[in-house]
Design a protein around this motif. Structure first.
Motif, mmCIF file in Angstrom:
data_model
loop_
_atom_site.group_PDB
_atom_site.id
_atom_site.type_symbol
_atom_site.label_atom_id
_atom_site.label_comp_id
_atom_site.label_asym_id
_atom_site.label_seq_id
_atom_site.Cartn_x
_atom_site.Cartn_y
_atom_site.Cartn_z
ATOM 1 N N THR A 55 0.706 -1.127 0.038
ATOM 2 C CA THR A 55 0.137 -0.143 0.156
ATOM 3 C C THR A 55 0.815 1.253 -0.022
ATOM 4 O OG1 THR A 55 -1.862 -1.150 1.188
ATOM 5 C CG2 THR A 55 -1.783 1.285 1.279
ATOM 6 N N LEU A 56 0.469 2.281 -0.608
ATOM 7 C CA LEU A 56 1.325 3.402 -0.977
ATOM 8 C C LEU A 56 0.373 4.609 -0.874
ATOM 9 C CD1 LEU A 56 1.451 4.933 -3.749
ATOM 10 C CD2 LEU A 56 3.027 2.837 -4.141
ATOM 11 N N HIS A 57 0.866 5.790 -0.345
ATOM 12 C CA HIS A 57 0.203 7.016 -0.525
ATOM 13 C C HIS A 57 0.730 8.088 -1.202
ATOM 14 C CE1 HIS A 57 -2.667 5.778 3.024
ATOM 15 N NE2 HIS A 57 -1.352 5.118 3.297
ATOM 16 N N ALA A 58 -0.030 8.471 -2.247
ATOM 17 C CA ALA A 58 0.668 9.359 -3.249
ATOM 18 C C ALA A 58 0.018 10.726 -3.006
ATOM 19 C CB ALA A 58 0.288 8.714 -4.690
ATOM 20 N N SER A 59 0.668 11.840 -3.034
ATOM 21 C CA SER A 59 0.131 13.152 -3.014
ATOM 22 C C SER A 59 0.962 13.911 -3.668
ATOM 23 C CB SER A 59 0.521 13.667 -1.508
ATOM 24 O OG SER A 59 1.788 13.522 -1.059
ATOM 25 N N THR A 60 0.578 15.469 -4.102
ATOM 26 C CA THR A 60 1.143 16.328 -4.603
ATOM 27 C C THR A 60 2.659 16.150 -4.949
ATOM 28 O OG1 THR A 60 -0.464 17.955 -4.043
ATOM 29 C CG2 THR A 60 1.245 18.847 -5.031
ATOM 30 N N ASN A 61 2.988 16.142 -6.270
ATOM 31 C CA ASN A 61 4.206 15.956 -6.897
ATOM 32 C C ASN A 61 4.523 14.502 -6.828
ATOM 33 O OD1 ASN A 61 4.947 19.315 -5.058
ATOM 34 N ND2 ASN A 61 4.543 18.761 -7.456
ATOM 35 N N SER A 62 3.819 13.689 -6.476
ATOM 36 C CA SER A 62 3.934 12.468 -6.530
ATOM 37 C C SER A 62 3.828 11.771 -7.862
ATOM 38 C CB SER A 62 3.276 11.604 -5.403
ATOM 39 O OG SER A 62 3.589 11.708 -4.122
ATOM 40 N N VAL A 63 4.752 10.613 -8.248
ATOM 41 C CA VAL A 63 4.521 9.864 -9.461
ATOM 42 C C VAL A 63 4.158 8.267 -8.883
ATOM 43 C CG1 VAL A 63 5.746 8.955 -11.490
ATOM 44 C CG2 VAL A 63 6.346 11.251 -10.557
ATOM 45 N N VAL A 64 3.231 7.871 -9.257
ATOM 46 C CA VAL A 64 2.876 6.426 -9.074
ATOM 47 C C VAL A 64 3.262 5.507 -10.569
ATOM 48 C CG1 VAL A 64 1.006 4.623 -8.452
ATOM 49 C CG2 VAL A 64 1.315 6.897 -7.365
ATOM 50 N N LEU A 65 4.153 4.608 -10.635
ATOM 51 C CA LEU A 65 4.512 3.878 -11.795
ATOM 52 C C LEU A 65 3.871 2.387 -11.627
ATOM 53 C CD1 LEU A 65 7.961 5.185 -11.461
ATOM 54 C CD2 LEU A 65 6.414 5.752 -13.243
ATOM 55 N N ILE A 66 3.267 1.836 -12.651
ATOM 56 C CA ILE A 66 2.591 0.770 -12.549
ATOM 57 C C ILE A 66 3.104 0.051 -13.996
ATOM 58 C CG2 ILE A 66 0.569 -0.641 -12.411
ATOM 59 C CD1 ILE A 66 -0.921 1.874 -11.021
ATOM 60 N N GLY A 67 3.587 -1.041 -13.679
ATOM 61 C CA GLY A 67 4.062 -1.751 -14.831
ATOM 62 C C GLY A 67 3.006 -2.698 -15.479
#
Length: 269
Positions: A55-67
């Motif tokens: 589990t991860l928490h993404a916020s402003t200026n975050s990049v989430v990478l999904i292969g």
């Protein structure tokens, strides 16, 4: 003008979405045959990866990478997010041209990158805004989008820089202080930072306000010119970035307690 919840581009090997309102989360885990880059211009989400329990928490200026093929789901949240989904075929020519300088595996080896305080953020945001504002009816749009997507991936593949955004700002001021048009507003436009945030960053890094730091650099240069050259005072004033001679006299006397002419006479002794 960009509208909310819009599919910007959709081809067999590329999809680009932009969301400015509450995002609709999938009912269950989803996966697809495309690689996915999500960048948060604002807002936040919680992402879950059921196959790994991560589990991860993404916020402003975050990049989430999904292969490709990775199952995932996320919670509803308000905010601005750009999602770029693509197949390797979409950028394979660019990868070939980059030779050994780029690895798609390296990019998607990570789930989350926080770019807050990272100088790469400005390059990522510039690429994303270029994609979002690309006209769909232009025959060359997809070519330009491909170049922007690859530039974003190349930037993400780079190792985090050892210097901070604040270091970059101070360096920029040091290299451009002699331009009369340099101002805090112009610097905010150049860096993409909010005016108040930029002001605080400069104060943290230098211990001075923008004006104090800029004036100190200009006066330091003026002192060198007055000591080492015979350039007229008007020339010294403009060479150091002062818009007019009276402002140069005023600032110089505030810093050095004497006028520029008196300083030159004293130093030439």
């Amino acid at each position: 003008m960009i509208v909310s919840d819009i599919e910007i581009f959709r081809t067999e090997s590329l999809r680009v979405y932009f969301t400015r309102t509450r995002m609709k989360a999938p009912d269950g885990p989803v996966s697809h045959d495309l690689h996915e880059v999500n960048y948060y211009l604002s807002g936040a989400n919680r992402w879950e990866f059921p196959d790994t329990g991560e589990t991860l928490h993404a916020s402003t200026n975050s990049v989430v990478l999904i292969g490709r093929g990775v199952r995932h789901r996320y919670d509803d949240s308000d905010g601005e997010r750009c999602s770029i989904l693509f197949d390797e075929r979409y950028i394979e020519n660019a990868i070939a041209e980059a030779a050994g300088d780029f690895s798609l595996v390296k990019v998607f080896d990570r789930r989350h990158i926080d770019l807050a305080g990272d100088v790469r953020r400005h390059r990522i945001e510039a690429g994303i805004r270029a994609i979002l504002n690309e006209p769909k009816d232009d025959g060359r749009s997809l070519t330009r989008v491909r170049m922007a997507v690859f530039d974003i991936l190349m930037t993400l593949a780079d190792d985090p820089p050892q210097h901070t955004v604040e270091d970059e700002i101070v360096r920029y001021i040091k290299e451009n202080f002699f331009h009369p048009e340099l101002s805090l507003r112009a610097l905010a436009d150049e860096t993409g930072m909010q005016y108040n945030a930029l002001s605080r960053a400069i104060k943290r890094r230098t211990g001075k306000t923008f004006i104090e730091h800029l004036s100190a650099l200009r006066i330091e240069r003026a002192c060198r010119l007055l000591t080492e050259t015979d350039i007229p005072l008007t020339g010294v004033s403009f060479d150091c970035g002062f818009g007019d001679l009276s402002n140069f006299y005023r600032v110089f006397k505030r810093h050095c307690r004497i006028s520029p002419g008196e300083y030159r006479t004293e130093k030439h002794g």
